[in-house]
Structure formats: C-alpha cells, structure tokens
Design an enzyme around this catalytic site. Structure first.
Site, mmCIF file in Angstrom:
data_model
loop_
_atom_site.group_PDB
_atom_site.id
_atom_site.type_symbol
_atom_site.label_atom_id
_atom_site.label_comp_id
_atom_site.label_asym_id
_atom_site.label_seq_id
_atom_site.Cartn_x
_atom_site.Cartn_y
_atom_site.Cartn_z
ATOM 1 N N GLU A 114 47.323 79.822 31.202
ATOM 2 C CA GLU A 114 47.154 78.393 31.531
ATOM 3 C C GLU A 114 48.288 77.614 30.891
ATOM 4 O OE1 GLU A 114 43.503 77.228 29.652
ATOM 5 O OE2 GLU A 114 42.393 78.898 30.486
ATOM 6 N N LYS A 116 49.820 74.869 28.511
ATOM 7 C CA LYS A 116 49.323 74.196 27.302
ATOM 8 C C LYS A 116 49.749 72.735 27.381
ATOM 9 C CE LYS A 116 48.875 74.651 22.379
ATOM 10 N NZ LYS A 116 49.071 73.231 22.131
ATOM 11 N N ASP A 118 50.382 68.870 26.667
ATOM 12 C CA ASP A 118 50.776 68.114 25.487
ATOM 13 C C ASP A 118 49.947 66.836 25.460
ATOM 14 O OD1 ASP A 118 52.241 67.993 23.271
ATOM 15 O OD2 ASP A 118 54.169 67.582 24.232
ATOM 16 N N TYR A 225 39.128 73.372 29.830
ATOM 17 C CA TYR A 225 39.426 74.801 29.841
ATOM 18 C C TYR A 225 38.417 75.667 29.090
ATOM 19 C CZ TYR A 225 41.594 73.066 25.557
ATOM 20 O OH TYR A 225 41.842 72.413 24.385
ATOM 21 N N LYS A 314 54.711 79.166 22.872
ATOM 22 C CA LYS A 314 55.350 77.851 22.945
ATOM 23 C C LYS A 314 56.689 77.909 23.679
ATOM 24 C CE LYS A 314 53.680 74.775 20.796
ATOM 25 N NZ LYS A 314 53.170 74.326 19.532
ATOM 26 N N CYS A 408 88.683 46.435 21.102
ATOM 27 C CA CYS A 408 88.572 47.802 21.626
ATOM 28 C C CYS A 408 88.951 48.800 20.529
ATOM 29 C CB CYS A 408 89.509 47.970 22.828
ATOM 30 S SG CYS A 408 89.643 49.676 23.377
ATOM 31 N N CYS A 411 92.519 50.469 21.807
ATOM 32 C CA CYS A 411 93.782 49.744 21.968
ATOM 33 C C CYS A 411 93.795 48.395 21.245
ATOM 34 C CB CYS A 411 94.097 49.534 23.446
ATOM 35 S SG CYS A 411 93.035 48.317 24.239
ATOM 36 N N CYS A 426 86.512 46.560 27.394
ATOM 37 C CA CYS A 426 87.837 46.347 26.820
ATOM 38 C C CYS A 426 88.663 45.636 27.885
ATOM 39 C CB CYS A 426 88.453 47.701 26.480
ATOM 40 S SG CYS A 426 90.244 47.683 26.384
ATOM 41 N N CYS A 432 95.388 50.192 27.882
ATOM 42 C CA CYS A 432 94.491 50.909 26.962
ATOM 43 C C CYS A 432 94.547 52.398 27.290
ATOM 44 C CB CYS A 432 93.065 50.380 27.116
ATOM 45 S SG CYS A 432 91.882 51.297 26.102
HETATM 46 N N1 5U1 Z 1 45.082 75.402 28.186
HETATM 47 C C1 5U1 Z 1 44.496 75.513 26.992
HETATM 48 N N2 5U1 Z 1 44.808 74.767 25.949
HETATM 49 N N3 5U1 Z 1 44.002 75.174 24.950
HETATM 50 C C2 5U1 Z 1 43.900 74.721 23.667
HETATM 51 N N4 5U1 Z 1 43.523 76.364 26.680
HETATM 52 C C3 5U1 Z 1 43.201 76.160 25.403
HETATM 53 N N5 5U1 Z 1 42.277 76.753 24.633
HETATM 54 C C4 5U1 Z 1 42.150 76.341 23.359
HETATM 55 C C5 5U1 Z 1 42.967 75.301 22.852
HETATM 56 C C6 5U1 Z 1 42.829 74.863 21.456
HETATM 57 O O1 5U1 Z 1 41.247 76.893 22.538
HETATM 58 C C7 5U1 Z 1 40.350 77.901 23.042
HETATM 59 C C8 5U1 Z 1 41.030 79.205 23.196
HETATM 60 C C9 5U1 Z 1 39.240 78.005 22.056
#
Ligand code: 5U1
Length: 669
Positions: A114, A116, A118, A225, A314, A408, A411, A426, A432
């Site tokens: 999957e 991850k 942000d 998830y 990562k 400038c 020059c 300039c 220049c």
């Molecule tokens: N996609 C995803 N992100 N994430 C973060 N899955 C997922 N699973 C996590 C975490 C902290 O923890 C479970 C594996 C418990």
C-alpha cells in the site's frame, strides 16, 4: 411535522451519503459538485423548518460542534502501532527473511503493498454503524479526541452501510490532496493569513483546529487500512480481504493497494509507485508491506510498538533541512536579477542540491529567507528544487533581511524595478557581461541558431576574454582563435567553426527568437515572422502594426518595437547579414494573401500614399507588381495624370482602379 418531511430528509441523507461514497471511496462521482450542494441546501432548509428532524449523524451536522478550548483524551483500547522502517532493498529482504524464520516457512509469501500516505494517523469508532468517536494517534496509547473535526470530513462516512458490526474501530490516515492544499494556501495568501509549508502540516493543522467550522472548510480526505476494536464481526482472514470489507462498509480505501508475491513483488511495486509518485494527487513517503495472511500476522505478533508482519519502505525524502550560506543575485539575458540561495549541500529527492532559485525579491521577502537561516528544501520528481520555508525558531539573532542591490552585481549599472513587474533589472544592456553571456547562450541554443558544441563553458570564456561582444562576432571566430580557449583542442575548434558556419542558414522565426527580445518566445517569434513575412517589414512596423499580429498585446508589441528601434540592435542585425546569416522570407498564409496570383501595374500620382507604399501594401497581400501593361495584367492602378499605360489598359480591357478603389481593396487604409 409531516411524515413527508421526515421521509424526504431520510432520502436526502441517503443520497448525500451515496455521493460521498462515490466521490471519496470509489473516486467516481456521479453528480457534479453543484448538484451535491443543492441536495445539502435542501436538507439544511428542511431541517431549519423542522428542527426535530436533525440527528447528530446528519451530514448538515458535520460542522455543528462549537469551538472547544482543548481536546479531550482518548485511551486507545487497542494501541495504535507505528511501523518499522526499511530504507534499502536489503532491509526489505531482511524483513522477509525474519518472517520466514519465525514462521518456519519456505517459499514466497504474499504481501499486501500500500502507499504510505504523508498525513496524520487517526482512529474512528463506529457503534452500530454510526460514527461515535475519532481520535489522533497521540503516543499510540492515548490520543486526542477529534470527533467533532473528523465529522466534518466528507470522506469519512457518518454511517456505515448495512451489515456493519455493533462495534468497529477503523484506522487510517487523514491527508490533504495537492490540489486542495494549493487552493487553500492561495486563499490564505490572498487574505494575508498563514500558509502551510506542506500538505502534511496542513492536514495536521486542519484536524487540530479547536473550531470544527474551520476544519470543515479544509479539503481533508482519508483512507483507511486497518482495524482496532472489532465486536460482532469475524475478521477477514487476510489483509486484502479486510480492505475489501472496509470498502464494502463504505469506508475509503486507497485504490493503489496490490497483493504481491515475495520480496521481488514488493520491490517491483515500490519501483512502479516511486515512478508515479510525483504524479499522484497526494503526497506519499513510502510503501507499506503487510504480510497478507491474518493467522500468520497473529503468530508473528509485535515487537515493542510495531508489528513484526509489516514494514514501511521509505522513498528518498523529498524534503530536507539545510542552511543558507548566501543569497546572490544572478543577472539573466534580459537583465532580470534572480536571487539564488547558495546552500550547505543537502541530499534531497535523490540528488545533492547546492543552489536554489528564490525567483524574485518579492518571493524572498514573502518567505523571509535570510543568510544563515535553516530552511526546508523540497525536490519532488523532476521539479526544480525550492525553498519551502524558513525555520524561524532557528534564526540567529541579528540575521538581516536580504536587500535588492541598487547596482548590478556584475557590471555596476543601476538596477531598476518598473511598476507592476516582479523582476528588478540591470539597466546595463549589452554593456553588462552577464547579459551578453546569457544573450549569446540563448542565440546559440537549440531552438534558436542551434550551434552545436557552443556550450556554457566556451561561451563564458568567449565573453570573459572579450572575443565576442555581439552575436555577429561569433561568425568572425577562427579555429586558431578557438584553440586558445581552455579545453578546446584543434579538432573541437574546427568542429565548432563548422557548426557556427552551419548556424548561418536559419529561418526568420528562429532568428527572431534568437535575438532574445523580451517576451518573445518561439510562438511569438513565429507569429511575427508569419505576419510580416520579412525582417524588413518588421523593422518598419510601429507598435500599432505589431499589435496586429495574432496574440501580440500592447506590452509585447512595445518590447518588439523598442528592440528594433535601438540603433545598436539594428547594427547587430546588419552585421549578422554581412557575416552571411540568411533566411528565406516567410510565405504569408493564404488567408493573409488575398491578392495572390494577381498582377498590378501602378501609374500616375497617388494622393494619400506614394507609389512605392502602394506597391508594398499590394505585395504584402500576395500581389505581383509589373512595370508595364500586358494581357497578363490583372489591374491597372491609375493616379492623377496617368498617361500611355492607362490608354493601353483600356485598349486591352483590363480593369482600372482609381485611388479610392485601391484603398478599398487594401482595406480602407
Ligand atoms: N498504508 C498504511 N499506512 N500505515 C501506517 N498502512 C499502515 N499500517 C500501519 C500504519 C501505522 O500500521 C498497521 C500495520 C498496524
């Protein structure tokens, strides 16, 4: 209250929930936003008329909570785990090996891979399918109660679909997609409010607003998830089946998940997603691999706070911190001064970054970048690196704001910033060195005269040693002179002379582009060339005539006219032609040559224009001009005191135009 009203409210809520599901879970909206807004409006009005219809899980109540002064605490009954990290492929192989060893298995294992996200981890508890509580991860054991705020997120259903168990706690990530983030920051900027440095901070800041009405205005999304407490439902026996079940219950699950086989499958997914990373609509910082089988997951258990059956692989960080060593101003082709931050080298987005453009002085002021500051640098995909923001708390006392230099740096000419322009410039022009160098680089570039082998280093030396002052000087260079340059052997010098000679044969659009006239890119150069057909006609045109060119507005027309009005520039053009630079005239497009194929003869005295001007106006429209009347003559233009040519035309039955008819033909000029 009428039963009708109650039924309609229920129907509206069901429709709205369905549209939320289509939009956030299936990513396949069924109706345009305006239709969704209309349903919400109708429900709101219905509830206003019949307040007893309002229920806490009505979509109108997503923003009903009053501001609170602090978030309550929520103790997670099942701890919210974090993930162990893998940075290299070896780490992934070691993870897989440990699993094999602990489970005593051989052969390849299935993993669910999957993205991850942000964002910010959240847990959401549903009782009998209704959203009851939502909390942040906190320290994994105790989080903050953000129920009122999470209720405002349209992606998070207030109710699960039929078949939801008595208790279901789901876990996932709240995030902001890139479009929403840009839009929100643009609005904040317009209102002079705080902007967030990245979508993650924006998501965290938005979710932790004390006033849920503010959270409601933020474009937050969510993907789930995993699960925490579950009562009254047998857990599916694999991660992929669990995700399918969450989706069935109406929860958004990323469409990017895949079941993959073994380490090779994991790494293939990682590479493929990494490729697409910068094109995804949201930011991700890696990939999560989870052993698919739930029984195997349970046998493996946990190591301190992270499961042994999952790992986060990562991506190289797209953001990193570094220190600004200096801010220097570079002078470009048109004299624009660009502030550039010179940085302590930093590895970010897979490359080492040492210099970052700050674009213009307004940008420097807006971000308040100062020498010595610690800054966040971002490099995503192939996008040029940028300074995202300054860590104000790390600023050394006495750090001074960056000032635009008055002169400038190359020059010493005065620097001017015109009203309404982002760039300060300039005023030195070709005197220049920096402008000469950039102008030459542009002149020789691929889309201009395309002089192969004339790279930056050679150009810098030619300018430095004053061997080239104007582009025309290029064509005077000999191989012997070029061998004097550093790192240019006899063969390369000869090749370069040959390439320069080849550059002499060009086209009018390329030449116009190569001249580096402000705001004249390739498209404008082509439009100018097409419209005027020859350089001579363009040189004679005034601002009004240039503005007749399609897509050329008053500003660009003024730049073009000013460029060609300069005696220096005219001298360069003459010199180029003397050196043998040549191009064919451009045939005007058919629509602009209404007189193509017609032959005109001019005679007598015209009042409002000279015969030469009339001839030019006619040829510009595709006509040919002949000196004497014959059977091939299409028209005779006869001014005052026309003599024998008029008589001959009449004898041959050739149409005769007087001055008024001519002007009409030319479009009443
Ligand atoms: N996609 C995803 N992100 N994430 C973060 N899955 C997922 N699973 C996590 C975490 C902290 O923890 C479970 C594996 C418990």
């Amino acid at each position: 209250m009428s039963a009708d009203a109650a039924a309609r409210a229920a129907e509206l809520r069901a429709q709205i929930a369905r549209h939320d599901y289509r939009y956030y879970v299936l990513d396949d909206p069924e109706v345009p936003d305006a239709e969704y807004d209309r349903l919400m409006l109708e429900l709101r009005e219905l509830e206003r008329a019949h307040p007893q219809l309002i229920s806490p899980d009505s979509p109108t109540q997503r923003v009903a909570g009053a501001p609170s002064t602090a978030f309550g605490e929520v103790v997670h009954q099942v701890p919210m785990l974090s993930l162990d990290n893998a940075f290299r492929e070896d780490d992934v192989a070691a993870f897989d090996r440990r699993i094999h060893e602990r489970l005593g298995l051989s052969g390849e294992l299935d993993y669910v891979a999957e993205p991850k996200l942000d964002g910010l981890a959240v847990t959401v508890i549903y009782h009998a399918g209704r959203l009851e509580r939502a909390a942040t991860r906190g320290d994994g054991v105790t989080g903050e109660d953000v129920t009122a705020n999470v209720r405002t997120i349209r992606a998070v259903p207030q109710r699960l679909t039929a078949g939801a168990p008595p208790v279901l706690e789901v876990r996932g990530e709240v995030f902001m997609d890139l479009k929403g983030f840009e839009r929100m920051n643009a609005q904040a900027r317009a209102r002079d409010e705080r902007v967030y440095v990245n979508p993650r901070n924006a998501a965290a800041g938005s979710l932790r607003q004390l006033d849920p009405r503010i959270t409601a205005t933020r474009p937050l999304r969510a993907f789930f998830y995993g699960v925490g407490v579950v009562e009254g439902m047998a857990l599916p026996d694999s991660q992929h089946a669990l995700l399918a079940r969450l989706r069935e219950l109406g929860l958004p699950v990323t469409p990017e998940t895949r079941t993959v086989r073994g380490v090779a499958g994991c790494l293939e997914y990682y590479r493929a997603l990494g490729e697409r990373r910068s094109r995804l609509p949201y930011q991700i910082d890696g990939v999560v691999y989870k052993l698919d089988g739930r029984a195997d997951q349970e046998r493996l258990g946990f190591l301190s706070r992270s499961p042994r059956w999952a790992i986060a692989h990562k991506f190289p960080a797209e953001e990193a911190l570094t220190v600004v060593r200096a801010v220097e101003f570079q002078v470009g082709r048109t004299g624009a001064l660009t502030p550039v931050a010179s940085l302590e080298p930093v590895f970010v987005g897979g490359v080492t970054v040492t210099n970052v453009t700050l674009h213009n002085i307004d940008e420097v002021r807006r971000k308040d970048v100062r020498v010595g500051d610690t800054v966040t640098v971002r490099r995503a995909g192939d996008v040029i690196p940028q300074v995202v923001g300054v860590l104000a708390e790390r600023r050394a006392p006495g750090a001074e704001p960056v000032e635009l230099p008055a002169r400038c740096p190359v020059c010493g000419s005065a620097v001017l910033r015109l009203e309404g322009e982002a760039a300060a410039r300039c005023t030195g022009g070709f005197s220049c060195r920096a402008q000469r160098q950039e102008a030459l680089r542009h002149f020789a570039s691929r889309r201009a005269l395309d002089i192969e082998g004339l790279g930056d280093k050679v150009i810098a030396q030619l300018i430095e040693q004053d061997m080239v002052r104007s582009p025309a000087d290029l064509f005077r260079l000999s191989a012997a002179q070029l061998t004097e340059l550093e790192r240019l052997g006899e063969k390369s010098a000869a090749n370069l002379v040959a390439a320069i000679a080849r550059g002499k044969r060009t086209t009018l659009p390329r030449l116009l582009y190569a001249l580096g006239i402000r705001d004249v890119g390739e498209a404008t150069a082509l439009a100018l060339a097409r419209h005027f057909g020859t350089l001579e006609r363009l040189l004679q045109a005034d601002v009004a005539a240039i503005q007749q060119v399609p897509d050329v507005g008053p500003v660009v027309a003024a730049h073009v006219a000013a460029f060609f009005a300069s005696p220096d520039h005219r001298a360069v053009l003459e010199d180029l032609q003397r050196q043998g630079v040549s191009w064919p005239d451009m045939p005007a497009p058919a629509a602009e040559r209404p007189l193509a194929g017609r032959t005109f003869v001019l005679t007598g005295t015209l009042q409002s224009l000279t015969r030469e001007a009339a001839a030019e106006a006619l040829t510009a429209r595709g006509a040919k001009i002949a000196g004497s009347v014959s059977k091939k003559t299409s028209y005779l233009v006869a001014g005052a005191d026309a003599g024998s040519k008029l008589a001959r035309a009449q004898a041959l039955g050739i149409p005769v135009l007087d001055e008024a008819a001519l002007l009409k033909l030319l479009g009443a000029e």
